[in-house]
Design a protein around this motif. Structure first.
Motif, short mmCIF file in Angstrom:
data_model
loop_
_atom_site.label_atom_id
_atom_site.label_comp_id
_atom_site.label_asym_id
_atom_site.label_seq_id
_atom_site.Cartn_x
_atom_site.Cartn_y
_atom_site.Cartn_z
N GLU A 100 -5.36 24.23 -54.02
CA GLU A 100 -6.13 25.09 -53.12
C GLU A 100 -6.35 24.41 -51.77
N ILE A 101 -6.29 23.08 -51.76
CA ILE A 101 -6.62 22.32 -50.57
C ILE A 101 -5.41 22.16 -49.64
N LEU A 102 -4.22 22.00 -50.23
CA LEU A 102 -3.03 21.71 -49.41
C LEU A 102 -2.77 22.78 -48.36
N PRO A 103 -2.89 24.10 -48.68
CA PRO A 103 -2.67 25.10 -47.62
C PRO A 103 -3.63 24.94 -46.45
N MET A 104 -4.87 24.52 -46.73
CA MET A 104 -5.84 24.32 -45.65
C MET A 104 -5.45 23.13 -44.79
N LEU A 105 -4.95 22.07 -45.43
CA LEU A 105 -4.49 20.90 -44.67
C LEU A 105 -3.30 21.29 -43.79
N ASP A 106 -2.37 22.07 -44.37
CA ASP A 106 -1.20 22.53 -43.59
C ASP A 106 -1.64 23.37 -42.41
N ARG A 107 -2.60 24.28 -42.66
CA ARG A 107 -3.04 25.20 -41.62
C ARG A 107 -3.68 24.46 -40.45
N ASN A 108 -4.34 23.35 -40.74
CA ASN A 108 -5.03 22.59 -39.71
C ASN A 108 -4.26 21.36 -39.24
N ASN A 109 -2.97 21.29 -39.64
CA ASN A 109 -2.09 20.19 -39.21
C ASN A 109 -2.66 18.83 -39.56
N ILE A 110 -3.27 18.73 -40.76
CA ILE A 110 -3.80 17.45 -41.24
C ILE A 110 -2.75 16.78 -42.12
N PRO A 111 -2.28 15.61 -41.78
CA PRO A 111 -1.21 14.97 -42.55
C PRO A 111 -1.70 14.47 -43.91
N TYR A 112 -0.81 14.47 -44.89
CA TYR A 112 -1.10 13.93 -46.22
C TYR A 112 0.22 13.58 -46.88
N SER A 113 0.15 12.87 -47.99
CA SER A 113 1.36 12.53 -48.74
C SER A 113 1.18 12.96 -50.18
N LEU A 114 2.28 13.32 -50.81
CA LEU A 114 2.27 13.75 -52.20
C LEU A 114 2.60 12.59 -53.11
N TYR A 115 2.01 12.60 -54.30
CA TYR A 115 2.24 11.53 -55.27
C TYR A 115 3.68 11.54 -55.74
N SER A 116 4.27 10.37 -55.85
CA SER A 116 5.58 10.22 -56.45
C SER A 116 5.50 9.09 -57.46
N ALA A 117 6.23 9.24 -58.57
CA ALA A 117 6.17 8.27 -59.65
C ALA A 117 6.62 6.90 -59.16
N SER A 118 6.05 5.84 -59.72
CA SER A 118 6.43 4.48 -59.37
C SER A 118 7.79 4.16 -59.97
N PRO A 119 8.45 3.08 -59.52
CA PRO A 119 9.75 2.70 -60.07
C PRO A 119 9.72 2.62 -61.58
N MET A 120 10.83 3.03 -62.21
CA MET A 120 10.88 3.15 -63.66
C MET A 120 10.99 1.80 -64.35
N SER A 121 10.38 1.72 -65.52
CA SER A 121 10.47 0.52 -66.33
C SER A 121 10.23 0.87 -67.77
N GLY A 122 10.56 -0.05 -68.67
CA GLY A 122 10.26 0.12 -70.09
C GLY A 122 10.85 1.39 -70.66
N ASN A 123 10.01 2.14 -71.42
CA ASN A 123 10.46 3.36 -72.06
C ASN A 123 10.94 4.39 -71.06
N THR A 124 10.36 4.36 -69.84
CA THR A 124 10.79 5.32 -68.83
C THR A 124 12.27 5.14 -68.52
N MET A 125 12.72 3.88 -68.44
CA MET A 125 14.13 3.61 -68.20
C MET A 125 14.97 4.14 -69.36
N LEU A 126 14.47 3.97 -70.60
CA LEU A 126 15.21 4.45 -71.76
C LEU A 126 15.37 5.97 -71.71
#
Length: 279
Positions: A104-130
Motif C-alpha cells: 500500500e505504501i509503494l504507490p505513495m512513494l512512487d507518486r511523491n518521487n521518494i526513492p526506495y530499494s526492494l529486498y533481494s535475497a543474499s548470495p546463495m549458500s548451503g541448502n539454497t545452493m543445492l
C-alpha cells in the motif's frame, strides 16, 4: 531499509516491530539520547494476510506487540526488510495487532518521487545452493523437452495473444484504487472492458467524490482495462480542471491514454490520485 511485499508463504514467519513506545520512556528513566540504538524491538509472527472490508487496505495480522510510539514504525522480517507499517491494535483482543502492507505504501512513494530499494535475497549458500542446482537441472530438462516438441509441431502464431491474455488473467483482476483520504482505500473492480466513470455524480460514476471536492468535475474521467493489450485506458471527459498523469502531464480531453498496471493518475489535484493495478 529495503522494502519487501509480504507473501502467503510467510505465514508463521517471525517478524519484529521497531519504534519508540512512549510507555517505555515513562516507566523508567532509560533513555538519555534519541538515536537508532534507543529503539525498542518487539517480536512475534505473522498470523494472516488480509484485505480490510470497506477500505480494501491490505493488512498484516501479527501478535507482535505494538503500542503508542512504535505505531508508524516498520514491521520487518528476519532479514531486516520492511513488510509493513505498524498501525493498530484490536479493541477485542489485545494480542492482535495490524500493520499496513508495504504494497500500500509503494504507490505513495512512487507518486511523491521518494526513492526506495526492494529486498533481494543474499548470495546463495548451503541448502539454497543445492536447491538452485536441482532447479537448474530441471530447467535444462524442460528446455530439451521444448526443443523436441518444437521439432514435431510448431505452435500457430495466432495462439500467442490468447496465451498472453491467460497470463495476464492469472496475474489478477483489474482494479482501480482511490488514494484520496475521503475514500479510505476504496477499490473498484473493472469488468469486461466496461468503462468506469469517476467524478462527483453518484448517478453515473462508480468512484464518487464528495460534492465540493477541489479539482473534481461531475463526470470527470473514465477508465477501463484492455484485456488484449494488458493496459488500462484513461479518458478525460472534458473536465474543468483536467486529468493528469503521475508526473504532472495533462491528458488531452477525449483522448484515450494507455497506462500499464501499477500506474496512477489524478483528477485536478494530487490529493485525488487513483491507482490502477491487477490484484
Amino acid at each position: 531499509l529495503q522494502m519487501r511485499e509480504p507473501e502467503d508463504s510467510m505465514l508463521g514467519d517471525e517478524v519484529y516491530a521497531v519504534g519508540y513506545p512512549l510507555a517505555a520512556d515513562m516507566t523508567v528513566q532509560a533513555v538519555n539520547s534519541f538515536s537508532t540504538s534507543d529503539a525498542t524491538v518487539t517480536t512475534g509472527s505473522i498470523g494472516r494476510l488480509l484485505t480490510e472490508s470497506g477500505t480494501g487496505r491490505r493488512l498484516i495480522q501479527t501478535d507482535t506487540a505494538m503500542s503508542g510510539g512504535n505505531s508508524g514504525g516498520p514491521l520487518v522480517d528476519g532479514n531486516g526488510a520492511v513488510l509493513g507499517i505498524n498501525t493498530a491494535v484490536s479493541n477485542l483482543d489485545q494480542n492482535l495487532f495490524y500493520a499496513v502492507s508495504i504494497g500500500e505504501i509503494l504507490p505513495m512513494l512512487d507518486r511523491n518521487n521518494i526513492p526506495y530499494s526492494l529486498y533481494s535475497a543474499s548470495p546463495m549458500s548451503g541448502n539454497t545452493m543445492l536447491y538452485a542446482g536441482i532447479a537448474a537441472v530441471a530447467v535444462v530438462v524442460v528446455i530439451i523437452l521444448i526443443a523436441v516438441l518444437a521439432r514435431k509441431k510448431k505452435k500457430p502464431a495466432e495462439a500467442a495473444p490468447a496465451a498472453r491474455a491467460e497470463e495476464r488473467a492469472a496475474g489478477g483482476a483489474p482494479v482501480i484504487r482511490s488514494l484520496s483520504p475521503q475514500h479510505g482505500g476504496l477499490v473498484v473492480q473493472l469488468h469486461h472492458q466496461q468503462p468506469v466513470q469517476i467524478g462527483r455524480d453518484n448517478a453515473t460514476c462508480r468512484l464518487v467524490y464528495q460534492d465540493g471536492t477541489p479539482g473534481v468535475s461531475s463526470r470527470h474521467c473514465q477508465v477501463y482495462f484492455d484485456e488484449r493489450e494488458g493496459v488500462f485506458v484513461v479518458t478525460d471527459l472534458n473536465s474543468t480542471y483536467g486529468t493528469f498523469l503521475a508526473g504532472g502531464q495533462r491528458i488531452p480531453p477525449e483522448t484515450p491514454t494507455k497506462l500499464p498496471p501499477k500506474s496512477s493518475f489524478y483528477l485536478g489535484e494530487v490529493d485525488n490520485t487513483v491507482y490502477v493495478d491487477l490484484e
